[in-house]
Design a protein around this motif. Structure first.
Motif, PDB file in Angstrom:
ATOM      1  N   VAL A   1      77.902  83.718  45.378  1.00  0.00           N
ATOM      2  CA  VAL A   1      78.469  84.116  44.565  1.00  0.00           C
ATOM      3  C   VAL A   1      77.207  84.808  43.283  1.00  0.00           C
ATOM      4  O   VAL A   1      77.461  84.480  42.092  1.00  0.00           O
TER       5      VAL A   1
ATOM      6  N   SER B   1      71.330  86.220  32.127  1.00  0.00           N
ATOM      7  CA  SER B   1      73.166  85.716  32.727  1.00  0.00           C
ATOM      8  C   SER B   1      72.537  84.795  33.962  1.00  0.00           C
ATOM      9  O   SER B   1      71.869  84.893  35.006  1.00  0.00           O
TER      10      SER B   1
ATOM     11  N   PRO C   1      82.044  87.673  42.022  1.00  0.00           N
ATOM     12  CA  PRO C   1      81.381  88.516  42.503  1.00  0.00           C
ATOM     13  C   PRO C   1      80.820  88.464  43.969  1.00  0.00           C
ATOM     14  O   PRO C   1      81.467  88.517  44.843  1.00  0.00           O
TER      15      PRO C   1
ATOM     16  N   TYR D   1      80.838  83.182  29.313  1.00  0.00           N
ATOM     17  CA  TYR D   1      81.238  83.772  30.135  1.00  0.00           C
ATOM     18  C   TYR D   1      82.842  83.698  30.770  1.00  0.00           C
ATOM     19  O   TYR D   1      82.841  82.682  30.199  1.00  0.00           O
TER      20      TYR D   1
ATOM     21  N   GLN E   1      72.852  88.087  38.617  1.00  0.00           N
ATOM     22  CA  GLN E   1      71.415  86.974  38.151  1.00  0.00           C
ATOM     23  C   GLN E   1      70.166  87.416  37.238  1.00  0.00           C
ATOM     24  O   GLN E   1      69.866  87.760  38.086  1.00  0.00           O
TER      25      GLN E   1
ATOM     26  N   TYR F   1      74.601  83.849  35.659  1.00  0.00           N
ATOM     27  CA  TYR F   1      76.255  84.250  37.169  1.00  0.00           C
ATOM     28  C   TYR F   1      76.311  85.969  37.077  1.00  0.00           C
ATOM     29  O   TYR F   1      75.001  86.459  36.711  1.00  0.00           O
TER      30      TYR F   1
ATOM     31  N   ASN G   1      73.920  83.915  43.165  1.00  0.00           N
ATOM     32  CA  ASN G   1      73.184  82.654  42.757  1.00  0.00           C
ATOM     33  C   ASN G   1      71.686  83.815  43.884  1.00  0.00           C
ATOM     34  O   ASN G   1      71.582  83.408  45.148  1.00  0.00           O
TER      35      ASN G   1
ATOM     36  N   GLY H   1      83.651  84.078  34.184  1.00  0.00           N
ATOM     37  CA  GLY H   1      84.023  84.470  34.807  1.00  0.00           C
ATOM     38  C   GLY H   1      84.004  85.828  36.162  1.00  0.00           C
ATOM     39  O   GLY H   1      85.694  85.617  35.918  1.00  0.00           O
TER      40      GLY H   1
ATOM     41  N   HIS I   1      78.447  88.012  38.199  1.00  0.00           N
ATOM     42  CA  HIS I   1      79.515  88.778  37.679  1.00  0.00           C
ATOM     43  C   HIS I   1      80.128  88.155  36.699  1.00  0.00           C
ATOM     44  O   HIS I   1      80.593  86.988  37.125  1.00  0.00           O
ATOM     45  N   ALA I   2      80.090  88.490  35.077  1.00  0.00           N
ATOM     46  CA  ALA I   2      81.034  87.643  33.973  1.00  0.00           C
ATOM     47  C   ALA I   2      80.979  88.294  32.884  1.00  0.00           C
ATOM     48  O   ALA I   2      80.219  89.195  32.362  1.00  0.00           O
TER      49      ALA I   2
END
Ligand code: FES
Ligand code: FES
Lengths: 817, 179
Positions: free
Chosen positions: A718, A45, A137, A132, A106, A47, A720, A134, A49-50
């Motif tokens: 977020v 992923s 997060p 995904y 992530q 992301y 990353n 979003g 949180h997704a």
């Protein structure tokens, strides 16, 4: 070592492992190739949180050379979610090795691709398309506890665990305090000891015998199989795990069981072909395991007139990332060192663990205790500076005294032995304390900032798994154990197997040293099996290499097995040589080691004994039939189950200690902290192999210095991960590592048969020490060090920006007297 | 080529032997004195050639950004990170890996000193470090502390804290000079 010779134990013997490793003939997991092997690549992923809307693997599957793909949705109906160690509501978390509905950090694996070559697997993984949606997060643990964005809906909260650890009479201590120091917030950062070899798994679910075979570098295989058997619905004895040489673990490789599960499932899907997964460094950085991050809030410290700490209260919030997994054991493991090296009796720590959208944590070197020990050292130094007491004096006033050992802590742990004042004296002497004090004063006059810092720490080893019941009264674990086998093989070779899983700690060597002393032979004549193998049948549910314990649990097991073998050899020799057992002597004859009947002038060598038992057994009378010369011994730690309500009991067997001193200069223009001098003094009780111990001390010191000044896992708002390569994370190199002066004392442990204490984790001493030194350099400018990670940027923000670390905002001193 | 959903859901495709569509490039290398002629995919890295095609697994991989030096080998006498050079770039080159440090089945002097000084724990970094040492000592037989640090700045060791490695390199330098 009471009943043994000590010809070999205690000597800096060359390591048995060296021969192959120096020649490039080590056998690391990635070196293994198996016929028909396929290569697995994860799709991960991007992301934090997704929600996963769709996973389309069709283009990947269309690529020639791709054999199949696997998704979370496919494995969900075939498996049980992984066991959760924690109680409700977190027991309701559904943890699968590939994300099913949602991604929560992530780098979380979403799908796997199997192909005929690693590069084809790479190509194919890029063709998997995932849609995904979003979600918000949450990357901060205190924020996460507000439950505004929930990671695991089935649990309904981000809170993993909360418990209050209270001992003594805290209120009274505060009423009677002469002075109280309040510290608003301290923070221990997230980092990882990042072994140089990444995780590697080769897994095969063989349809011929319905067994699962692993060749891998997991460092706690007996724990992994417990998770895997339940998850994969397979009897545990059908899972064979083998490890060989391992390129470091530092606890991180304990948590590779999810990837092991995927390899087995992928193999099943591929008709039983072996599946190889070799983690890349970026995968390791984003998605293997990190160390726990912890925030310490509203700390209050009660002290008497002389600066003796009488009570501490505090609220600790631990961040375990997206899945608790091995956690929430970290919620209690810190309490093995509840008062650190200090004498205070009254304390209340309110401990909470939260999940965030970050990589799950794992038992990283110094696991859960180093955060707490750093906190205590910060408390001591902040109080010392506030009260104007020199850091060394402050410690001497508060240390547990040498005559108090064995010392029972407020929460019932029994510190076996130690002498902290002596270590401090040795360290001061080695570094030239008085000289540096003078130099520091002179430098100050010239406007240079030099700080001198002390860090005292503990390395608690051989833990009582009963502490898991403090977290979850239904947890089925307690005690600790290790197995070993010692035998004479058919031609009389001495062969040793042990349930540990070494990664460079020299177990083959130290095990041979112990057996050599029992049998009175040279370690060269002893073969110690490399790595771990479930089919050697020497493991217990606790077997592996973790938690600073081999010198105690591993070598006690080896010692027990060797004693058993020795007793059998003696009995058999007495029978053959027609004499009494106490007439038998273990010696050396013209043809190598032999057993002699001293009064008869007769002897029999190892081959002779092994021959009788293995291939000439008709000569053995029935009363000797129990002799196998193949002796398995399970060592068990003498623990009781702790009182889970009071959170009281002995949680660890041995307490090695470390005392470090650092001299640091902060560059006035560039704000770069530079180590000018460094000393590490170690006490791990009776030393089995001094060269190995010294090596472990240096290694742990480098990890700590790296963690204090260079190594941090950085996430943006977020989620990353910004330090996903070595080039960003910058593990400490030869350019940054100072020369370390080394000293040691031995306070033998009364708790282990040999007096040895487990060691190796090192308690992250440099992290405490460097924070202390930096504060010493800056306290007069109104700065306290509030974070365990400090680089030029942090120091600039503190010294110039005045954004962080401002003593007048963070610390409040109340004087009562 | 688009596929139907039904097709994509097949659990497993029939086994097939796959030749990648990418044309292979013929190269010749000498590794530890032994000549090899082979055809490689252009994207294959030197370290992959050594480990996978030649089965010389003493050369390791520890990162993906040219940081750690676990993959260090000598290419025409100069130390290079074999993860950062394509196999095709080594065409015609003379390569030395850790497997080439032994002399007649005996440990070479650097290997011996690394062992004597306890300069390794897990041993994963060790081949790369010994080759960087080899390179250093072939230019400079009296390296100072700075020279030593610089020479191995690109070799990460996570176990030893470098102390015994510094010592080993100093001892090796003395023995090279003496011998
Ligand atoms: S693998 Fe080549 S530098 Fe790390
Ligand atoms: S010995 Fe393990 S990385 Fe160097």
């Amino acid at each position: 070592m009471k009943d043994n010779n000590r010809n070999w134990v205690g000597k800096p013997l060359p390591r048995k492992e060296e021969g192959r490793l120096l020649r490039g003939r080590g056998k690391f997991a990635d070196d293994i190739k198996i016929r028909e092997m396929l290569y697995l690549r994860f799709v991960r992923s991007p992301y934090a949180h997704a929600r996963i809307l769709k996973v389309d693997t069709s283009r990947a599957e269309g690529l020639p050379g791709v054999v199949g793909t696997l998704t979370g949705k496919q494995i969900e109906p075939l498996t049980q979610p992984f066991i959760e160690i924690g109680p409700e509501p977190c027991a309701k978390i559904r943890d699968f090795p590939l994300a099913v509905d949602k991604v929560r950090y992530q780098g979380e694996p979403v799908a796997a691709v199997l192909a005929e070559s690693p590069s084809l697997a790479d190509d194919a993984s890029e063709l998997v398309q995932v849609e995904y949606e979003g979600l918000d997060p949450v990357v901060d643990a205190e924020q996460a506890l507000k439950d505004e964005s929930i990671l695991h809906e089935s649990a309904g909260t981000n809170k993993v665990w909360n418990g209050v650890f209270e001992y003594g009479d805290v209120e009274k201590a505060f009423r009677e305090a002469a002075q109280i120091v309040n510290i608003d917030r301290l923070h221990f950062h997230r980092f990882s000891s990042t072994p140089l070899e990444n995780n590697v798994v080769i897994g095969q679910w063989d349809p011929k015998d319905d067994h699962i075979y692993y060749w891998c570098n997991n460092s706690f295989p007996s724990f992994a199989i417990q998770f895997l058997a339940a998850h994969l619905n397979i009897p545990i004895d059908r899972i064979r795990v083998q490890t060989f040489d391992i390129g470091g673990s530092f606890g991180i490789k304990i948590t590779s069981y999810p990837q092991m599960a995927v390899c087995a499932l992928a193999s099943k899907k591929a008709g039983g072909r072996p599946i190889k997964w070799v983690e890349t460094r970026s995968e390791h950085m984003t998605a293997s395991a990190h160390g726990n991050e912890r925030t310490f809030r509203d700390t209050r410290v009660a002290l008497d007139q002389d600066g003796v700490i009488t009570a501490i209260t505090s609220r600790h919030v631990d961040d375990c990332g997206a899945y608790p997994r091995y956690e929430p054991l970290g919620c209690v493991i810190w309490s093995q060192v509840f008062p650190g090296v200090y004498r205070f009796k009254n304390a209340r720590i309110d401990f909470t663990q939260a999940m965030t959208n970050k990589c799950p944590v794992g038992p990283n070197r110094g696991y859960s205790r180093m955060q707490h020990l750093w906190f205590l050292e910060r408390v001591v130094d902040i109080c010392a500076h506030e009260l104007g007491i020199p850091a060394d004096q402050m410690r001497l006033r508060n240390y547990i005294r040498p005559e108090e050992f064995p010392y029972t802590t407020p929460n019932g742990c029994v510190y076996d032995s130690g002498d902290y004042p002596k270590m401090l004296a040795i360290a001061k002497n080695l570094i030239g304390w008085d000289e540096w004090k003078k130099k520091q004063a002179e430098a100050r006059k010239q406007g240079r900032l030099i700080g001198i810092g002390i860090g005292t720490t503990l390395d608690s080893g051989t833990n009582n798994f009963g502490q898991s019941q403090i977290v979850n009264p239904h947890a089925p674990f307690s005690g600790n154990s290790q197995g070993a086998n010692c035998k004479l093989d058919i031609y009389g070779e001495v062969v040793v197997a042990v349930g540990s899983c070494p990664q460079g700690q020299g177990h083959e060597t130290t095990a041979a040293q112990v057996v050599a002393d029992v049998l009175n032979i040279s370690p060269d004549l002893i073969s110690v099996r490399t790595g771990f193998d479930t089919e050697r049948n020497v493991h217990t549910g606790f077997s592996g290499t973790y938690a600073s314990q081999f010198a105690v649990s591993g070598l006690s097991a080896v010692h027990g097995a060797a004693q058993k073998l020795k007793a059998e050899m003696k009995r058999l020799a007495a029978f053959v040589l027609e004499t009494q057992e106490d007439d038998i002597e273990f010696g050396r004859g013209a043809q190598g080691p032999e057993l002699r009947a001293q009064t008869k002038g007769k002897s029999i060598n190892y081959w002779g004994l092994a021959n009788i038992v293995n291939v000439n057994s008709a000569v053995l009378p029935p009363e000797m039939h129990d002799i196998t010369l193949n002796c398995r011994y399970i060592w068990r730690a003498p623990f009781k189950v702790p009182d889970t309500k009071k959170k009281y009991g002995n949680l660890t067997m041995t307490y090695a200690s470390q005392l470090h001193i650092a001299i640091i200069e902060i560059d006035r223009d560039a704000f770069i902290p530079r180590i000018l001098d460094y000393v590490a003094v170690d006490d791990c009780g009776t030393v089995i192999n001094p060269a190995i111990v010294e090596g472990q001390v240096y290694g742990a010191t480098a990890h700590g210095i790296g963690a204090a000044l260079m190594e941090t896992c950085v996430y943006d708002a977020v989620g990353n991960m910004l330090t996903s390569t070595f080039s960003d994370y910058t593990p400490i190199t030869a350019m940054n590592m100072p020369k370390v002066k080394y000293g040691h004392i031995e306070t033998p442990s009364p708790h282990s048969y040999s007096g040895a204490k487990g060691m190796g984790e090192g308690g992250a001493a440099p992290v405490h020490t460097i924070s202390a030194a930096l504060q010493d350099a800056l306290f007069s400018s109104g700065i306290i060090i509030g974070d365990s990670f400090n680089n030029a940027d942090t120091l600039f923000r503190a010294m110039v920006g005045r954004e962080i670390y401002q003593a007048d905002k963070l610390v409040k001193l109340e004087r009562r007297a | 080529m688009p596929k139907t959903a039904a097709k994509a859901k097949r659990s497993l495709k029939p086994k097939e032997i796959v030749e990648p569509a990418i044309a292979r490039v013929p190269i010749t290398v000498r590794v530890n004195g032994r000549p090899y002629s082979l055809a490689v995919e252009p994207r294959i890295l030197l370290v992959e050639l050594l480990r996978e095609a030649l089965d010389l697994t003493g050369t390791h991989v520890g990162c993906d950004t040219t940081y750690c030096g676990a993959c260090t080998v000598l290419l025409n006498g100069a130390s290079v990170k074999s993860c950062t050079i394509f196999a095709v770039q080594a065409d015609g080159a003379e390569i030395t890996t850790v497997e080439g440090l032994e002399k007649d089945g005996q440990l070479g002097s650097i290997q011996k000193v690394f062992g004597d000084c306890y300069a390794l724990q897990c041993g994963y970094c060790t081949p790369g470090l010994m080759l960087s040492t080899y390179q250093l000592l072939s230019h400079n037989q009296q390296p100072g502390d700075k020279d030593i640090r610089k020479a191995i700045a690109g070799n990460t060791c996570r176990c030893t804290g470098y102390q015994n490695i510094f010592k080993a390199i100093q001892v090796a330098a003395r023995s090279v000079k003496g011998g």
